[in-house]
Design an enzyme around this catalytic site. Structure first.
Site, short mmCIF file in Angstrom:
data_model
loop_
_atom_site.label_atom_id
_atom_site.label_comp_id
_atom_site.label_asym_id
_atom_site.label_seq_id
_atom_site.Cartn_x
_atom_site.Cartn_y
_atom_site.Cartn_z
N TYR A 86 0.83 -1.21 0.00
CA TYR A 86 0.00 0.00 0.00
C TYR A 86 0.86 1.26 0.00
CZ TYR A 86 -3.67 3.30 1.21
OH TYR A 86 -4.54 4.38 1.21
N SER A 87 1.78 1.36 0.97
CA SER A 87 2.64 2.54 1.01
C SER A 87 3.46 2.67 -0.27
CB SER A 87 3.58 2.48 2.22
OG SER A 87 2.91 2.89 3.40
#
Length: 318
Positions: free
Chosen positions: A183-184
């Protein structure tokens, strides 16, 4: 004493400049409802769904794209005829090309597409980073990054003609790596892509603007207990027996509770903060390049991103 006086003068000047900036950014463009259409991806639930309905109430022509037929029906049943819906899977180029053709047939002329909001996104929460698999990263990047890139490049010719707005939804996790499972990483990549697009447009004098929305944590489906539990349990269940010896089931349950408790503390229920930032990016005369949204984004995540790594790492661990 002289130093104190200089510091006070600088502070006053900064406050005055900030107030001037706020005043300038408050005004909207004229006729936001006249021959202007906004395309939003990921409208099944969450921010995209709410933005479509918010703009509808203000009389804006909206083209809301959904991944599922259920999401599409929800939008149609809860909005006016100004909101048109399309099925779109941002991970499939053919689906994006089909949507592009449909949009061109919907808008009255090719300069009528005023805004594109790349909102579609997913989050895989594997618990510990060691529980991730390549598929997690590929699936997340396919939606959060490559999907937004494909939509942007496909619809950019229409934004060039309208001089409109490109709004990419990243995250405060795109400023400091705080979420696992790709995600990051996907949000970092989308931040970089957005910066490249924003700077590149100036080389040829294009008038469209590019804004990044960086929400903190908000109470959505992605931050719910059910979503977190399902994701973490699913990641743990696929571990080998040897890996489960290193990370016993107790660790999995502790991880779930830690993440759920963090969301209970951090996640705001006021999701209108995000949709209001999106609306401002679309229609303000002087939109910001970046919108950090939510108390945690402003007071926690963004300041952490500027701290020395040793301090940020310690605080994130805590």
């Amino acid at each position: 004493m002289d130093v104190c006086i200089v510091a006070m003068v600088i502070l006053v000047v900064l406050i005055i400049l900030k107030l001037i900036e706020i005043s300038f950014r408050r005004s909207y463009i004229d006729d936001i409802t006249k021959d202007k259409y906004v395309l939003i991806t990921g409208c099944d639930t969450g921010f995209g769904n709410e933005l479509a309905k918010q703009l509808d109430l203000k009389g804006v022509n909206v083209i809301a794209t959904c991944l599922t037929e259920k999401g599409r029906r929800d939008i149609e049943q809860t909005s006016s005829g100004r909101v048109m819906t399309l099925l779109l899977d941002v991970t499939k180029h053919e689906s994006i090309i089909n949507a592009y053709g449909r949009v061109k047939s919907i808008i009255p002329n090719q300069s009528a597409l005023w805004g594109v909001v790349n909102n579609a996104g997913i989050s895989v929460t594997p618990g510990q980073f060691e529980w991730s698999r390549r598929d997690d990263y590929e699936k997340t990047m396919a939606v959060n990054f490559f999907g937004a890139v494909d939509v942007t490049l496909t619809f950019l010719p229409l934004l060039k003609k309208s001089g409109g707005r490109l709004v990419n939804v990243t995250s405060c996790a795109g400023r400091i790596a705080a979420v696992t499972g790709g995600y990051s990483e996907s949000k970092f990549a989308l931040e970089a892509f957005s910066d490249i697009i924003r700077r590149g447009r100036k080389l040829f004098g294009y008038q469209y603007r590019v804004s990044i929305i960086e929400p903190g944590f908000f109470a959505t489906k992605l931050t719910s207990r059910d979503c977190i539990t399902q994701s973490v349990e699913g990641s743990w269940n696929r571990l080998s027996n040897e890996e489960k010896e290193e990370f016993p089931e107790r660790i999995m349950h502790e991880c779930i509770e830690r993440k759920v408790n963090a969301m209970d503390y951090l996640a705001s229920n006021d999701t209108s903060q995000v949709t209001n930032a999106m609306e401002h990016a679309l229609f303000a005369k002087w939109p910001k390049s970046r919108y950090s949204v939510g108390w945690d984004a402003k007071l926690l995540w963004i300041p952490l991103s500027y701290m020395p790594s040793c301090i940020a790492d310690t605080l994130l661990k805590w």
